[in-house]
Design an enzyme around this catalytic site. Sequence first.
Site, PDB file in Angstrom:
ATOM      1  N   ASP A 121       0.796  -1.234   0.000  1.00 21.35           N
ATOM      2  CA  ASP A 121       0.000   0.000   0.000  1.00 21.35           C
ATOM      3  C   ASP A 121       0.824   1.278   0.000  1.00 21.35           C
ATOM      4  O   ASP A 121       0.312   2.355   0.315  1.00 21.35           O
ATOM      5  CB  ASP A 121      -0.983   0.015   1.174  1.00 21.35           C
ATOM      6  N   ASP A 159      -4.100  -4.105  -5.059  1.00 15.61           N
ATOM      7  CA  ASP A 159      -3.317  -2.886  -5.321  1.00 15.61           C
ATOM      8  C   ASP A 159      -1.874  -3.131  -5.750  1.00 15.61           C
ATOM      9  O   ASP A 159      -1.206  -2.201  -6.203  1.00 15.61           O
ATOM     10  CB  ASP A 159      -3.281  -1.953  -4.108  1.00 15.61           C
ATOM     11  N   ASP A 335     -11.986   1.929   5.445  1.00  9.06           N
ATOM     12  CA  ASP A 335     -10.933   2.079   4.446  1.00  9.06           C
ATOM     13  C   ASP A 335      -9.697   2.755   5.034  1.00  9.06           C
ATOM     14  O   ASP A 335      -8.615   2.671   4.458  1.00  9.06           O
ATOM     15  CB  ASP A 335     -11.433   2.924   3.273  1.00  9.06           C
TER      16      ASP A 335
END
Length: 395
Positions: A121, A159, A335
């Site tokens: 991330d 991601d 989130d």
Amino acid sequence: MARAYPTRFASGARRGAALVACACAVCLSACTGPSVAADAADGPDSPFWVEPAGRAAKQVQTWLERGREEDAEAMRRIADRPTAVWMTGGDPREQVGEVTREAERAGRIPLLVAYNIPQRDCGQYSSGGVRDAAAYRSWVASAAAGIGGRKAWVVLEPDAIAQWASGCVPASAARERLRLLSEAVRTFKRQPGTSVYIDAGNAGWISDQRLLAEALTKAGIGQADGFALNVSNFHTTPVTREYGDRLSARLGGAHYIIDTSRNGNGPLPPPASRPGPSPAPGPTALVADDSAGTGSGDEAWCNPPGRALGTPPTTATGDPLVDAFVWVKRPGESDGACRGAPPAGHWWAEYALGLAKTVPSVPAQTPSAHTPPAAPVSVPAPAVPAPAPAPAAHP
């Protein structure tokens, strides 16, 4: 790539609701709760496992005890549907083994998410991952051993490829990332009942599909069952299918799955087009990273208000390329620490309730089958921030 992708399901897997049984929530050390019968809350022809003792189910019980019957009933729209189990930190073998055994006893297939790659991330809300390549190989091997010969679907590293393509991954990690993903695909696919879908971002992130297709090829899409789109994001299913079909055409007809968990109202509109004042971010909100393709500092991907649940999980998608609509993101898990939310992956009951009570503006129906484009075409990216999917980690 010229590989042809066959249909992923035997006829025996296409059936309606069945018994579900208890298994571990992400990062829980023990299972609680009896087996219960699932109703028709999950989609038609859904083979997926429902976690009856998950956070939403516990919230239902809490609200019933407090006399909030209407809210409890709304929360069942989440609690009674199959959602993914996220594998994040520590040795996953015991957790995965418990989940897959319980799912097997229930005659269902669990959806797992591998989310522990180094430099995860890009330092944002869900940053972390194992320390290096050797640790990642060991972690993946342990997760695969936990599955063993039982059935499971694995969404591989949300991601990871899109952030690699955006350039935010540190150089040292970027050089080995695609190779690590390819190795992970091979490790999981050695398990005879495991299907693997490599995450490919969402329709509002990487507009250069040529680059994305090259990265997926190097990451082992030829050995995987396909790719995953819209994980932890809000793009509508029609928009995602258009993007996915074009990407599939670049990959020789690769199949894919779509996260529909929170896309019932699509993404949060840009500030200028929203009615009334723009919602103010919480005090810990960060400025969105434009290198990840956000195009805005508004963090529209982070706990946006007014969103709704999407199509329930099902394999009856009406599209020969789309293997399933799935709920990879667990509705109600934050989130990130924005808009007054708790940290990434933590349960936020009132946000979950908002998702469950909001009437979707996008019809919750399976689209009719259509023919994918004959040639790859680049799609411009909408001005919607990229996702930072939250691991389902407990406080």
